[in-house]
Write a protein that holds these residues in place. Structure first.
Motif, PDB file in Angstrom:
ATOM      1  N   HIS A  87      41.871   6.151 -20.702  1.00 40.05           N
ATOM      2  CA  HIS A  87      41.527   7.553 -20.944  1.00 40.05           C
ATOM      3  C   HIS A  87      42.717   8.361 -21.433  1.00 40.05           C
ATOM      4  O   HIS A  87      43.879   8.034 -21.201  1.00 40.05           O
ATOM      5  N   CYS A  94      42.808  14.040 -16.392  1.00 38.12           N
ATOM      6  CA  CYS A  94      41.608  13.235 -16.673  1.00 38.12           C
ATOM      7  C   CYS A  94      41.661  11.886 -15.952  1.00 38.12           C
ATOM      8  O   CYS A  94      42.653  11.544 -15.307  1.00 38.12           O
ATOM      9  N   HIS A  99      35.824  10.484 -18.419  1.00 39.29           N
ATOM     10  CA  HIS A  99      35.558   9.589 -19.541  1.00 39.29           C
ATOM     11  C   HIS A  99      34.449   8.581 -19.256  1.00 39.29           C
ATOM     12  O   HIS A  99      34.261   7.643 -20.027  1.00 39.29           O
TER      13      HIS A  99
END
Length: 322
Positions: A87, A94, A99
């Protein structure tokens, strides 16, 4: 080979506008320090609460220094190939949750197992730690029924950096993956060419002058040439597919890597998409261009795995320029 994809929809225009009004100011003016970095994991935790696709099964993987999620089609895989997905998030933010949707789509559209990796990133680890986790995840796949030549490395932004860097490490170790996919990959920590590029004013939300600071943070020391995959020996890498938005600042990195891959006689296709934001394929639930981009990735992945398998059977390795 460079392909230009022209034409956008109202949804893409809306994504551009919303990004400029919301993400852009935060990325440009938001404080970046130890206190704010503690908040970044909340982004992934929030995304982790979203419903998971009923078309896929999800298996949690816990390794020594990383965790992952092995996503497969609900009715089982239909291909021997596998994807290692890394990702993006500028080595800061994140994870598996943010993702998951693109990983799920890649799994059920390719019929392959996809291992998404939650690698160490700031403030827990620097670039070397991230790379160590990516390499270990690749080897985890090889130990669990997926030969190196049937694995495609894929990633967006910082994850695209890791995909190329891991492929280089695997090649040096005698393990050649089937292919590499970079979605708006951040491949050069030298921010100066990006500052000078006209896209520095066009990008919807990446503040180009902040890239230097984030790069230093990611490296954990002074930035050297060897930290950037564009400066590596690229010979004998597997075929690569790079997708990037026409107006994003990381187009500079994408074009430079494509040029150097072709100079190294490595097959590479660069797709430049009009009207798309940074790492737009991740937004497959939002606009049709992202869905179309995923289909390009699916086709490339299937083709690369099949070609690698044929090469193994015949004992021939083909290196060419598309």
């Amino acid at each position: 080979m460079i392909e230009h994809r022209i034409g956008t929809t109202r949804r893409s225009d809306a994504v551009q506008a919303i990004s400029r009004l919301t993400i852009g100011p935060v990325m440009k003016w938001g404080p970046l320090n130890a206190s704010t970095m503690k908040l970044f994991p909340l982004i992934d935790r929030a995304a982790d609460l979203l419903p998971r696709s009923g078309r896929c099964s999800h298996r949690q993987i816990i390794a020594r220094s990383w965790r992952g999620e092995l996503v497969t089609p609900i009715d089982g895989t239909t291909s021997d190939g596998a994807i290692l997905y890394l990702h993006g998030g500028a080595f800061l933010a994140c994870g598996l949750g943010t993702h998951r949707r693109i990983v799920e789509r890649l799994a059920w559209r390719t019929g392959m197992a996809v291992l998404a990796v939650d690698y160490r990133q700031l403030p827990v680890g620097v670039l070397d730690d991230s790379l160590e986790d990516a390499e270990d995840a690749f080897r985890w796949l090889t130990r669990n029924g997926h030969p190196a030549h049937q694995i495609v490395l894929a990633g967006d932004s910082a994850g695209g950096h890791l995909a190329f860097a891991t492929a280089i490490r695997m090649r040096d170790a005698g393990l050649r993956p089937a292919g590499i996919v970079g979605l708006s990959p951040w491949l050069d920590f030298d921010h100066r060419p990006k500052v000078a590029h006209h896209n520095a004013r066009r990008d919807a939300y990446i503040p180009v002058r902040r890239l230097r600071r984030v790069g230093r943070m990611a490296v954990g020391s002074r930035i050297e040439d060897h930290h950037s995959p564009v400066n590596a020996d690229l010979t004998d890498l597997p075929p690569a597919l790079i997708l990037v938005g026409a107006d994003e600042v990381l187009r500079v990195d994408a074009e430079l890597m494509a040029e150097r891959l072709l100079d190294a006689q490595v097959r590479c296709t660069l797709q430049v998409w009009e009207g798309q934001v940074h790492a737009f394929p991740v937004l497959a639930d939002v606009n049709p261009e992202s869905l179309a981009a995923i289909e390009e990735i699916v086709t490339f992945t299937r083709t690369s795995v099949a070609a690698a398998a044929r090469g193994r059977r015949t004992g021939v390795t083909r290196i060419g320029v598309a």
